[in-house]
Design a protein around this motif. Structure first.
Motif, PDB file in Angstrom:
ATOM      1  N   PRO A 154      33.940  60.264  10.426  1.00  0.00           N
ATOM      2  CA  PRO A 154      32.904  59.233  10.329  1.00  0.00           C
ATOM      3  C   PRO A 154      31.948  59.202  11.516  1.00  0.00           C
ATOM      4  O   PRO A 154      31.192  58.242  11.662  1.00  0.00           O
ATOM      5  CB  PRO A 154      33.722  57.942  10.285  1.00  0.00           C
ATOM      6  CG  PRO A 154      34.893  58.236  11.178  1.00  0.00           C
ATOM      7  CD  PRO A 154      35.205  59.713  10.943  1.00  0.00           C
ATOM      8  N   PHE A 155      31.939  60.236  12.366  1.00  0.00           N
ATOM      9  CA  PHE A 155      31.113  60.170  13.556  1.00  0.00           C
ATOM     10  C   PHE A 155      29.862  61.043  13.500  1.00  0.00           C
ATOM     11  O   PHE A 155      29.134  61.125  14.472  1.00  0.00           O
ATOM     12  CB  PHE A 155      31.932  60.489  14.815  1.00  0.00           C
ATOM     13  CG  PHE A 155      31.396  59.782  16.023  1.00  0.00           C
ATOM     14  CD1 PHE A 155      31.512  58.407  16.151  1.00  0.00           C
ATOM     15  CD2 PHE A 155      30.739  60.476  17.006  1.00  0.00           C
ATOM     16  CE1 PHE A 155      30.990  57.740  17.250  1.00  0.00           C
ATOM     17  CE2 PHE A 155      30.213  59.828  18.118  1.00  0.00           C
ATOM     18  CZ  PHE A 155      30.338  58.453  18.241  1.00  0.00           C
ATOM     19  N   LEU A 156      29.570  61.658  12.388  1.00  0.00           N
ATOM     20  CA  LEU A 156      28.295  62.346  12.217  1.00  0.00           C
ATOM     21  C   LEU A 156      27.303  61.285  11.749  1.00  0.00           C
ATOM     22  O   LEU A 156      27.441  60.732  10.655  1.00  0.00           O
ATOM     23  CB  LEU A 156      28.403  63.479  11.194  1.00  0.00           C
ATOM     24  CG  LEU A 156      27.129  64.263  10.933  1.00  0.00           C
ATOM     25  CD1 LEU A 156      26.623  64.941  12.207  1.00  0.00           C
ATOM     26  CD2 LEU A 156      27.350  65.288   9.848  1.00  0.00           C
ATOM     27  N   LEU A 157      26.321  60.951  12.586  1.00  0.00           N
ATOM     28  CA  LEU A 157      25.443  59.815  12.332  1.00  0.00           C
ATOM     29  C   LEU A 157      24.053  60.205  11.850  1.00  0.00           C
ATOM     30  O   LEU A 157      23.185  59.347  11.726  1.00  0.00           O
ATOM     31  CB  LEU A 157      25.338  58.958  13.606  1.00  0.00           C
ATOM     32  CG  LEU A 157      26.669  58.516  14.212  1.00  0.00           C
ATOM     33  CD1 LEU A 157      26.432  57.673  15.463  1.00  0.00           C
ATOM     34  CD2 LEU A 157      27.518  57.774  13.204  1.00  0.00           C
ATOM     35  N   ASP A 162      28.746  50.098   3.858  1.00  0.00           N
ATOM     36  CA  ASP A 162      30.175  50.380   3.702  1.00  0.00           C
ATOM     37  C   ASP A 162      30.804  50.942   4.978  1.00  0.00           C
ATOM     38  O   ASP A 162      32.018  51.130   5.030  1.00  0.00           O
ATOM     39  CB  ASP A 162      30.403  51.374   2.555  1.00  0.00           C
ATOM     40  CG  ASP A 162      30.039  50.782   1.203  1.00  0.00           C
ATOM     41  OD1 ASP A 162      30.169  49.553   1.042  1.00  0.00           O
ATOM     42  OD2 ASP A 162      29.610  51.551   0.321  1.00  0.00           O
ATOM     43  N   GLU A 163      29.998  51.208   6.013  1.00  0.00           N
ATOM     44  CA  GLU A 163      30.518  51.746   7.259  1.00  0.00           C
ATOM     45  C   GLU A 163      31.489  50.739   7.884  1.00  0.00           C
ATOM     46  O   GLU A 163      31.222  49.533   7.916  1.00  0.00           O
ATOM     47  CB  GLU A 163      29.366  52.046   8.236  1.00  0.00           C
ATOM     48  CG  GLU A 163      28.423  53.140   7.753  1.00  0.00           C
ATOM     49  CD  GLU A 163      27.334  52.668   6.798  1.00  0.00           C
ATOM     50  OE1 GLU A 163      26.556  53.520   6.326  1.00  0.00           O
ATOM     51  OE2 GLU A 163      27.249  51.446   6.509  1.00  0.00           O
ATOM     52  N   ALA A 164      32.613  51.244   8.391  1.00  0.00           N
ATOM     53  CA  ALA A 164      33.690  50.384   8.898  1.00  0.00           C
ATOM     54  C   ALA A 164      33.247  49.467  10.030  1.00  0.00           C
ATOM     55  O   ALA A 164      33.720  48.329  10.132  1.00  0.00           O
ATOM     56  CB  ALA A 164      34.873  51.242   9.345  1.00  0.00           C
ATOM     57  N   PHE A 165      32.329  49.916  10.883  1.00  0.00           N
ATOM     58  CA  PHE A 165      31.945  49.089  12.029  1.00  0.00           C
ATOM     59  C   PHE A 165      31.248  47.801  11.621  1.00  0.00           C
ATOM     60  O   PHE A 165      31.293  46.811  12.345  1.00  0.00           O
ATOM     61  CB  PHE A 165      31.083  49.870  13.031  1.00  0.00           C
ATOM     62  CG  PHE A 165      29.900  50.562  12.427  1.00  0.00           C
ATOM     63  CD1 PHE A 165      28.749  49.879  12.095  1.00  0.00           C
ATOM     64  CD2 PHE A 165      29.954  51.932  12.200  1.00  0.00           C
ATOM     65  CE1 PHE A 165      27.664  50.527  11.541  1.00  0.00           C
ATOM     66  CE2 PHE A 165      28.868  52.595  11.651  1.00  0.00           C
ATOM     67  CZ  PHE A 165      27.717  51.897  11.315  1.00  0.00           C
ATOM     68  N   VAL A 196      25.106  50.994  20.785  1.00  0.00           N
ATOM     69  CA  VAL A 196      25.640  52.255  21.297  1.00  0.00           C
ATOM     70  C   VAL A 196      25.626  53.337  20.211  1.00  0.00           C
ATOM     71  O   VAL A 196      25.431  54.521  20.507  1.00  0.00           O
ATOM     72  CB  VAL A 196      27.048  52.050  21.907  1.00  0.00           C
ATOM     73  CG1 VAL A 196      28.068  51.734  20.838  1.00  0.00           C
ATOM     74  CG2 VAL A 196      27.467  53.239  22.728  1.00  0.00           C
ATOM     75  N   LEU A 197      25.778  52.950  18.956  1.00  0.00           N
ATOM     76  CA  LEU A 197      25.725  53.928  17.869  1.00  0.00           C
ATOM     77  C   LEU A 197      24.290  54.384  17.603  1.00  0.00           C
ATOM     78  O   LEU A 197      24.070  55.529  17.199  1.00  0.00           O
ATOM     79  CB  LEU A 197      26.374  53.383  16.609  1.00  0.00           C
ATOM     80  CG  LEU A 197      27.887  53.158  16.704  1.00  0.00           C
ATOM     81  CD1 LEU A 197      28.442  52.651  15.381  1.00  0.00           C
ATOM     82  CD2 LEU A 197      28.611  54.420  17.154  1.00  0.00           C
TER      83      LEU A 197
END
Length: 152
Positions: free
Chosen positions: A22-25, A47-50, A64-65
């Protein structure tokens, strides 16, 4: 042959970056000048968990994202330079990061990054994230290159 201009084919971000879900933004590349600049898009579905914990009842993309997404876009520009094959870009510093407005589920970030300096050891880049033409984040960054071989 159609009269409409065909969009150029760009590589998928996974073809240039080692990041994975899930870290490819960066979902897609829409402009690319190898070793110089990149424009990518990040579609936020909600739907992203954060979003669940940041913040309950008022989901907001963490700043930060946004900076990481700009850095990944700069990484795409750098990684597309043939002289950097087999290298992994790592943060060396973040300067002048500014956040201008809230980003919420359903927004699409347009991520633009320009490489200011690039060598086989590292470089400097700057970038912006916009939503519907409004700047939501901007930052400058330094990066260093490491060997991309997996650690045993």
């Amino acid at each position: 042959m159609s009269d409409t201009a065909r969009e150029p084919d760009f590589p998928h971000p996974e073809e240039l970056l080692p990041h994975r879900a899930p870290f490819l933004l960066v979902d897609e590349i829409v402009e690319l000048e190898p070793g110089k600049s990149c424009v990518g898009l990040w579609h936020l579905s909600g739907d992203e968990a954060f979003f669940t914990g940041h913040f309950p009842g008022r989901p907001t993309l963490p700043g930060v994202l946004m900076v990481e997404a700009i850095a990944q876009t700069a990484g795409l520009a750098a990684a597309s330079a043939s002289s950097l094959e087999g290298k992994l870009a790592l943060f060396g510093g973040i300067d002048k990061a500014r956040f201008r407005r809230q980003v919420i589920p359903g927004d699409t970030l347009r991520l633009e990054a320009t490489i200011d300096r690039l060598s086989t050891r590292g470089g400097r880049a700057r970038g912006t994230a916009t939503v519907n033409g409004q700047v939501v984040c901007e930052a400058s960054m330094m990066f260093l290159f490491a060997d991309a071989k997996p650690v045993d």
